[in-house]
Structure formats: structure tokens, C-alpha cells
Scaffold this motif. Structure first.
Motif, PDB file in Angstrom:
ATOM      1  N   ARG A   1      42.084  -7.155 -78.629  1.00 45.20           N
ATOM      2  CA  ARG A   1      41.158  -6.654 -77.521  1.00 45.20           C
ATOM      3  C   ARG A   1      40.753  -7.676 -76.609  1.00 45.20           C
ATOM      4  O   ARG A   1      39.907  -8.382 -77.078  1.00 45.20           O
ATOM      5  CB  ARG A   1      39.889  -5.959 -78.167  1.00 45.20           C
ATOM      6  N   LEU A   2      41.062  -7.332 -75.277  1.00 42.63           N
ATOM      7  CA  LEU A   2      40.737  -8.317 -74.424  1.00 42.63           C
ATOM      8  C   LEU A   2      39.356  -8.203 -73.875  1.00 42.63           C
ATOM      9  O   LEU A   2      39.030  -6.970 -74.037  1.00 42.63           O
ATOM     10  CB  LEU A   2      41.840  -8.135 -73.115  1.00 42.63           C
ATOM     11  N   PRO A   3      38.773  -9.314 -73.478  1.00 42.40           N
ATOM     12  CA  PRO A   3      37.161  -9.020 -73.246  1.00 42.40           C
ATOM     13  C   PRO A   3      37.059  -8.559 -71.789  1.00 42.40           C
ATOM     14  O   PRO A   3      38.008  -8.721 -70.948  1.00 42.40           O
ATOM     15  CB  PRO A   3      36.626 -10.553 -73.119  1.00 42.40           C
ATOM     16  N   GLN A   4      35.968  -7.936 -71.344  1.00 49.34           N
ATOM     17  CA  GLN A   4      35.656  -7.692 -70.179  1.00 49.34           C
ATOM     18  C   GLN A   4      35.454  -8.919 -69.301  1.00 49.34           C
ATOM     19  O   GLN A   4      35.146 -10.025 -69.728  1.00 49.34           O
ATOM     20  CB  GLN A   4      34.312  -6.847 -70.114  1.00 49.34           C
ATOM     21  N   LEU A   5      35.754  -8.899 -67.778  1.00 46.00           N
ATOM     22  CA  LEU A   5      35.837  -9.975 -67.314  1.00 46.00           C
ATOM     23  C   LEU A   5      34.404 -10.690 -67.132  1.00 46.00           C
ATOM     24  O   LEU A   5      34.342 -12.005 -67.355  1.00 46.00           O
ATOM     25  CB  LEU A   5      36.153  -9.589 -65.641  1.00 46.00           C
ATOM     26  N   SER A   6      33.387 -10.050 -67.136  1.00 46.26           N
ATOM     27  CA  SER A   6      32.228 -10.508 -66.993  1.00 46.26           C
ATOM     28  C   SER A   6      31.683 -11.306 -68.628  1.00 46.26           C
ATOM     29  O   SER A   6      31.306 -12.468 -68.646  1.00 46.26           O
ATOM     30  CB  SER A   6      30.972  -9.459 -66.787  1.00 46.26           C
ATOM     31  N   ASP A   7      32.374 -10.464 -69.641  1.00 46.89           N
ATOM     32  CA  ASP A   7      32.199 -11.218 -71.125  1.00 46.89           C
ATOM     33  C   ASP A   7      32.960 -12.690 -70.856  1.00 46.89           C
ATOM     34  O   ASP A   7      32.752 -13.710 -71.483  1.00 46.89           O
ATOM     35  CB  ASP A   7      32.580 -10.592 -72.074  1.00 46.89           C
ATOM     36  N   SER A   8      34.138 -12.627 -70.099  1.00 52.34           N
ATOM     37  CA  SER A   8      34.999 -13.898 -70.164  1.00 52.34           C
ATOM     38  C   SER A   8      34.429 -14.960 -69.406  1.00 52.34           C
ATOM     39  O   SER A   8      34.479 -16.118 -69.954  1.00 52.34           O
ATOM     40  CB  SER A   8      36.277 -13.435 -69.379  1.00 52.34           C
ATOM     41  N   LEU A   9      33.586 -14.967 -68.474  1.00 55.53           N
ATOM     42  CA  LEU A   9      33.004 -15.748 -67.730  1.00 55.53           C
ATOM     43  C   LEU A   9      31.704 -16.365 -68.604  1.00 55.53           C
ATOM     44  O   LEU A   9      31.738 -17.738 -68.541  1.00 55.53           O
ATOM     45  CB  LEU A   9      32.284 -15.070 -66.386  1.00 55.53           C
ATOM     46  N   ASP A  10      31.152 -15.598 -69.188  1.00 55.15           N
ATOM     47  CA  ASP A  10      30.096 -16.288 -70.281  1.00 55.15           C
ATOM     48  C   ASP A  10      30.905 -16.893 -71.192  1.00 55.15           C
ATOM     49  O   ASP A  10      30.211 -17.997 -71.592  1.00 55.15           O
ATOM     50  CB  ASP A  10      29.313 -14.867 -70.825  1.00 55.15           C
ATOM     51  N   HIS A  11      31.799 -16.552 -71.768  1.00 57.49           N
ATOM     52  CA  HIS A  11      32.618 -17.439 -72.893  1.00 57.49           C
ATOM     53  C   HIS A  11      33.130 -18.573 -72.003  1.00 57.49           C
ATOM     54  O   HIS A  11      33.184 -19.629 -72.651  1.00 57.49           O
ATOM     55  CB  HIS A  11      33.932 -16.639 -73.198  1.00 57.49           C
ATOM     56  N   ILE A  12      33.696 -18.614 -70.847  1.00 56.82           N
ATOM     57  CA  ILE A  12      34.119 -19.860 -70.224  1.00 56.82           C
ATOM     58  C   ILE A  12      32.908 -20.871 -69.917  1.00 56.82           C
ATOM     59  O   ILE A  12      33.131 -22.099 -70.065  1.00 56.82           O
ATOM     60  CB  ILE A  12      34.615 -19.503 -68.733  1.00 56.82           C
ATOM     61  N   LEU A  13      31.852 -20.109 -69.452  1.00 58.27           N
ATOM     62  CA  LEU A  13      30.484 -21.297 -69.366  1.00 58.27           C
ATOM     63  C   LEU A  13      30.197 -21.834 -70.724  1.00 58.27           C
ATOM     64  O   LEU A  13      29.717 -22.987 -70.969  1.00 58.27           O
ATOM     65  CB  LEU A  13      29.341 -20.346 -68.839  1.00 58.27           C
ATOM     66  N   ALA A  14      30.307 -21.060 -71.703  1.00 59.95           N
ATOM     67  CA  ALA A  14      29.776 -21.464 -73.110  1.00 59.95           C
ATOM     68  C   ALA A  14      30.735 -22.462 -73.550  1.00 59.95           C
ATOM     69  O   ALA A  14      30.325 -23.697 -74.185  1.00 59.95           O
ATOM     70  CB  ALA A  14      29.891 -20.294 -74.111  1.00 59.95           C
ATOM     71  N   ALA A  15      32.146 -22.287 -73.404  1.00 52.85           N
ATOM     72  CA  ALA A  15      33.164 -23.270 -73.624  1.00 52.85           C
ATOM     73  C   ALA A  15      32.928 -24.750 -72.900  1.00 52.85           C
ATOM     74  O   ALA A  15      33.081 -25.716 -73.254  1.00 52.85           O
ATOM     75  CB  ALA A  15      34.865 -22.887 -73.538  1.00 52.85           C
ATOM     76  N   MET A  16      32.666 -24.515 -71.545  1.00 55.26           N
ATOM     77  CA  MET A  16      32.295 -25.725 -70.613  1.00 55.26           C
ATOM     78  C   MET A  16      31.200 -26.421 -71.196  1.00 55.26           C
ATOM     79  O   MET A  16      31.175 -27.819 -71.338  1.00 55.26           O
ATOM     80  CB  MET A  16      32.298 -25.333 -69.338  1.00 55.26           C
ATOM     81  N   GLU A  17      30.068 -25.740 -71.757  1.00 52.47           N
ATOM     82  CA  GLU A  17      29.021 -26.505 -72.288  1.00 52.47           C
ATOM     83  C   GLU A  17      29.305 -27.209 -73.295  1.00 52.47           C
ATOM     84  O   GLU A  17      28.711 -28.293 -73.693  1.00 52.47           O
ATOM     85  CB  GLU A  17      27.865 -25.663 -72.513  1.00 52.47           C
ATOM     86  N   ARG A  18      30.184 -26.761 -74.258  1.00 50.50           N
ATOM     87  CA  ARG A  18      30.689 -27.200 -75.544  1.00 50.50           C
ATOM     88  C   ARG A  18      31.492 -28.531 -75.113  1.00 50.50           C
ATOM     89  O   ARG A  18      31.388 -29.640 -75.720  1.00 50.50           O
ATOM     90  CB  ARG A  18      31.523 -26.317 -76.592  1.00 50.50           C
TER      91      ARG A  18
END
Length: 125
Positions: free
Chosen positions: A48-65
Motif C-alpha cells: 500500500r503506497l503512502p499518500q503524497l503528504s505522508d511521503s513528504l513527512d517520511h522523507i523529512l524524518a529520514a533526512m533528520e535520521r
């Protein structure tokens, strides 16, 4: 029979699914928009692919990590680099993308636009 989580196809796609912020499901629970993956003719897993807005949050969290700190704690040069990376990944095509990125970076929308304009001006030169 192999346990579903131990199936080689699931093990192969899990890093990609995690990186995208997607969800792994049993094929029987797949909805029409989910992607069902088969192995040797048998449905093994649904994604199940994420909604685009959820993807952005996920990308930001990954960048912080990856940086080991909140993005707001980065210096200006690192924030500019983050904006370039986010632009390349389509972050600003998402509704409220600029606002979401600005909030994560601890800067104004105006600053994000300046970073984007600076990058686009450099490309044109």
C-alpha cells in the motif's frame, strides 16, 4: 511452506517499502490501488503506497535520521542542500509542501523560496 515474512520477495522489497513509507499487507487485504506482487505465479504480498503528504513527512524524518539532528538545527548551507534534495524528490509538488518543509527547517516560506530561486538561478548561469 515459508512463513510470509520470511519469503525472499518480501525480504527483497522491504527496504524499498520502508524507504517509501509504504505498508506491506497480505494479498487478501489488498485494495484496488494497492500493488500486489507475485512470485512464481502466486500472489505473495501487497504494498500500500503512502499518500503524497505522508511521503513528504517520511522523507523529512529520514533526512533528520541521516543528519542525526532535527533539520531546524542544520546550518544554512545544509538547509539549502536539503531543499535541493527535496526539490529533486518532488516535495514541492505536494500541496502545502513549501509550508511543511519550511516548518521542518525552522525557516519561513520566503526563505525556502529564496533557496529554490538561488538554485534555479545557478542552473541558468
Amino acid at each position: 511452506m515459508t512463513e510470509p515474512a520470511d519469503h525472499p520477495l518480501i525480504q527483497a522489497v522491504k527496504p524499498l517499502v520502508d524507504a517509501m513509507g509504504a505498508e506491506i499487507l497480505a494479498p487478501a487485504h489488498a485494495l484496488p490501488d494497492d500493488v500486489v506482487l507475485a512470485w512464481e505465479g502466486e500472489d505473495v504480498v501487497a504494498v500500500r503506497l503512502p499518500q503524497l503528504s505522508d511521503s513528504l513527512d517520511h522523507i523529512l524524518a529520514a533526512m533528520e535520521r541521516r543528519h542525526g539532528m532535527p533539520l531546524a538545527s542544520l546550518d544554512r548551507k545544509a538547509k539549502q542542500s536539503a531543499v535541493r534534495t527535496l526539490e529533486a524528490r518532488g516535495a514541492f509538488s505536494v500541496r502545502h509542501g513549501v509550508e511543511t518543509v519550511a516548518s521542518a527547517l525552522g525557516v519561513s516560506r520566503f526563505t525556502v523560496y529564496n533557496y529554490l530561486n538561488r538554485e534555479n538561478t545557478a542552473k541558468d548561469d
